[in-house]
Scaffold this motif. Structure first.
Motif, PDB file in Angstrom:
ATOM      1  N   ARG A 114       1.297  16.846   8.135  1.00 32.86           N
ATOM      2  CA  ARG A 114       1.209  15.522   8.757  1.00 32.86           C
ATOM      3  C   ARG A 114       0.306  15.540   9.996  1.00 32.86           C
ATOM      4  O   ARG A 114      -0.451  14.616  10.247  1.00 32.86           O
ATOM      5  CB  ARG A 114       2.611  15.035   9.140  1.00 32.86           C
ATOM      6  CG  ARG A 114       2.657  13.571   9.539  1.00 32.86           C
ATOM      7  CD  ARG A 114       4.021  13.206  10.110  1.00 32.86           C
ATOM      8  NE  ARG A 114       5.124  13.520   9.221  1.00 32.86           N
ATOM      9  CZ  ARG A 114       5.553  12.727   8.251  1.00 32.86           C
ATOM     10  NH1 ARG A 114       4.961  11.568   8.040  1.00 32.86           N
ATOM     11  NH2 ARG A 114       6.576  13.089   7.494  1.00 32.86           N
ATOM     12  N   ALA A 156       4.128   5.000  -3.234  1.00 28.11           N
ATOM     13  CA  ALA A 156       5.329   5.262  -2.432  1.00 28.11           C
ATOM     14  C   ALA A 156       6.368   5.928  -3.326  1.00 28.11           C
ATOM     15  O   ALA A 156       6.472   5.608  -4.515  1.00 28.11           O
ATOM     16  CB  ALA A 156       5.881   3.958  -1.856  1.00 28.11           C
ATOM     17  N   ARG A 198      -4.167   8.342   2.994  1.00 32.89           N
ATOM     18  CA  ARG A 198      -3.555   7.029   3.228  1.00 32.89           C
ATOM     19  C   ARG A 198      -3.021   6.413   1.946  1.00 32.89           C
ATOM     20  O   ARG A 198      -2.509   5.301   1.962  1.00 32.89           O
ATOM     21  CB  ARG A 198      -4.576   6.088   3.884  1.00 32.89           C
ATOM     22  CG  ARG A 198      -5.017   6.530   5.268  1.00 32.89           C
ATOM     23  CD  ARG A 198      -6.007   5.557   5.888  1.00 32.89           C
ATOM     24  NE  ARG A 198      -7.220   5.418   5.076  1.00 32.89           N
ATOM     25  CZ  ARG A 198      -8.244   6.271   5.117  1.00 32.89           C
ATOM     26  NH1 ARG A 198      -8.195   7.317   5.917  1.00 32.89           N
ATOM     27  NH2 ARG A 198      -9.306   6.085   4.358  1.00 32.89           N
ATOM     28  N   CYS A 230       2.797   7.650   0.361  1.00 29.08           N
ATOM     29  CA  CYS A 230       3.885   7.399   1.322  1.00 29.08           C
ATOM     30  C   CYS A 230       5.119   8.149   0.849  1.00 29.08           C
ATOM     31  O   CYS A 230       5.751   7.766  -0.138  1.00 29.08           O
ATOM     32  CB  CYS A 230       4.177   5.903   1.424  1.00 29.08           C
ATOM     33  SG  CYS A 230       2.809   4.947   2.080  1.00 29.08           S
ATOM     34  N   THR A 257       8.525   9.252   2.191  1.00 29.84           N
ATOM     35  CA  THR A 257       9.524   9.118   3.255  1.00 29.84           C
ATOM     36  C   THR A 257      10.841   9.714   2.785  1.00 29.84           C
ATOM     37  O   THR A 257      11.663   9.022   2.201  1.00 29.84           O
ATOM     38  CB  THR A 257       9.713   7.641   3.639  1.00 29.84           C
ATOM     39  OG1 THR A 257       9.960   6.889   2.444  1.00 29.84           O
ATOM     40  CG2 THR A 257       8.471   7.088   4.295  1.00 29.84           C
ATOM     41  N   THR A 271       9.682   1.061   1.608  1.00 30.21           N
ATOM     42  CA  THR A 271       8.457   1.792   1.928  1.00 30.21           C
ATOM     43  C   THR A 271       7.263   1.199   1.195  1.00 30.21           C
ATOM     44  O   THR A 271       6.182   1.025   1.768  1.00 30.21           O
ATOM     45  CB  THR A 271       8.614   3.275   1.538  1.00 30.21           C
ATOM     46  OG1 THR A 271       9.703   3.834   2.262  1.00 30.21           O
ATOM     47  CG2 THR A 271       7.354   4.064   1.829  1.00 30.21           C
ATOM     48  N   ALA A 293       3.801  -0.407   2.667  1.00 33.65           N
ATOM     49  CA  ALA A 293       2.498   0.133   2.273  1.00 33.65           C
ATOM     50  C   ALA A 293       1.615  -0.957   1.681  1.00 33.65           C
ATOM     51  O   ALA A 293       0.401  -1.000   1.939  1.00 33.65           O
ATOM     52  CB  ALA A 293       2.692   1.260   1.265  1.00 33.65           C
TER      53      ALA A 293
END
Length: 438
Positions: free
Chosen positions: A98, A271, A291, A294, A296, A308, A312
């Motif tokens: 990250r 996501a 990018r 996602c 999470t 999420t 996004a």
């Protein structure tokens, strides 16, 4: 009365109250983490009486800009030591996390200079997309070829990556005799998960730039036509031949994921919810850059995927948003299907539907545990979604995905949900990795 500040502190975030509308902007400003390089979440507490107060006239910008910290420059000695390790390495591998997501270009250049293969943790997936020597995700989602090449490294450098048990498969991806280095802006992160030979305190981009100045001519390192061929042939799970578990009424999740990757537009943002299924969309659905993914998974909480994906989709309206979720996670968050329709988002929801909380079934079932509370009746989730205003289809075979093709070719006037009835995989490969030692 709930002690909300105490609840916030117990989960890690710092609490910050807003006491009145007139001071709300200043309160938000004070909530910003004061140390220049501290990274933490802040919970802004807005009592109901404050929410009801009108904002007074003449109040300046409600949220003052948060000053950006200067990047942490690495020490000269640490740069020289890492440069020496890179010069001596014959098979270096970079694993970017990250903290490296904004440093892709300079890491690509450094990888070319040093002959390093390029990999990421799951949260930085897509950072090196398009590179000839991109290994993809290191860890539980790695293809056999990626895992073998990472394990063959004689130097592993974690860039803004904690090299945790997921990314290093409990350390099994670090070969015998391999040197391990971490570069991070937080001193506490260095060596937090495993012993390291060198810790470099510094910003990833600053450190990589300093190394480019320190190093001499490019070297071959781990890069060769043979390695490039292995990566091209079987670097991704989508290129790995696997047995087809499909039946007349259920589709193999690997077959489903390959087909989705082929049919969905390349400009996408994916996501991922949490569950037994999650390795399939993570490993099979390619993304155009960092990018586009996602991930999470804080506390491995099931049911966060839909929210999420909504975020996004709103943040990147130029890309097709795609959600990979399980049936349990979708049912937890089903009320937000209405939000997707109300906002007019062209979201594709892919439900890996095994009529269960699959992780619990596959992890606890073999030991004789009662799994009746984590298995569900077969439900037409596409019909549920249509009730909210979605387009939808139940998918049991590859041919059933033609409905998705028709939606993609049309005006995409509403979101689309695929209720994929997946064949039993006996517990996904990544799940077996995750539960090792537990």
């Amino acid at each position: 009365h709930n002690d909300q500040p105490a609840a916030a502190r117990s989960g890690g975030p710092g609490p910050a109250p807003a006491d009145a509308a007139v001071s709300a902007g200043a309160d938000v400003g004070r909530a910003a983490p004061p140390p220049p390089n501290e990274r933490r979440t802040v919970v802004l507490n807005l009592p109901l009486d404050v929410q009801a107060q009108p904002a007074p006239d003449g109040v300046p910008d409600p949220v003052p800009p948060v000053p950006q910290p200067d990047p942490v420059r690495p020490g000269r000695r640490a740069v020289a030591e890492l440069a020496a390790l890179l010069r001596a390495a014959e098979r270096p591998v970079f694993v970017a996390g990250r903290g490296a997501r904004s440093a892709g270009p300079v890491l690509r250049e450094l990888g070319e200079r040093t002959g390093a293969l390029l990999a990421t943790s799951a949260v930085a997936n897509g950072l090196f997309h398009g590179e000839e020597f991109d290994l993809g995700i290191s860890g539980g989602f790695s293809s056999p070829t990626t895992a073998d090449l990472v394990r063959g490294a004689d130097l592993v450098v974690g860039w803004g990556c904690t090299l945790n048990m997921w990314t290093m498969r409990h350390g099994t991806l670090i070969g015998d005799g391999a040197r391990v280095v971490q570069v991070d802006v937080e001193d506490a992160a260095l060596g937090a998960n495993r012993p390291i030979d060198l810790g470099v305190l510094g910003d990833v981009a600053e450190t990589a730039s300093a190394l480019l100045e320190e190093l001499g001519e490019p070297v071959r390192g781990y890069r060769s036509p043979e390695v490039a061929g292995r990566i091209a042939r079987q670097g991704r799970w989508a290129d790995v031949e696997t047995p087809d578990l499909s039946t007349a009424t259920a589709i193999d999740p690997r077959v489903l994921s390959r087909e989705l990757d082929r049919r969905l537009p390349a400009e996408r943002v994916v996501a991922i919810d949490s569950g037994n299924f999650m390795g399939y969309p993570s490993a099979y659905l390619s993304v155009p850059d960092e990018r586009g993914f996602c991930f999470t998974q804080a506390f491995q909480s099931v049911g966060l995927g839909l929210a999420t994906a909504i975020g996004a989709a709103l943040a990147q309206p130029g890309r097709l948003p795609v959600l990979g979720t399980g049936d349990g996670g979708l049912l937890m968050a089903a009320a937000e299907l209405e939000t997707v329709v109300r906002l007019g988002l062209p979201l594709v929801v892919v439900v890996y539907d095994d009529a269960a909380y699959g992780a619990e079934v596959h992890h606890f079932g073999p030991s004789g545990a009662d799994t009746s509370t984590v298995t569900f009746p077969d439900t037409d989730l596409a019909a549920v979604a249509r009730g909210y205003g979605f387009n939808g289809a139940v998918v049991r075979t590859v041919a059933d995905l033609d409905a998705l093709d028709e939606w993609l070719a049309g005006p995409r006037s509403g979101p689309f949900l695929i209720d994929a009835k997946i064949a039993d995989d006996g517990g996904s490969w990544w799940l077996a990795e995750a539960f090792k030692g537990h």
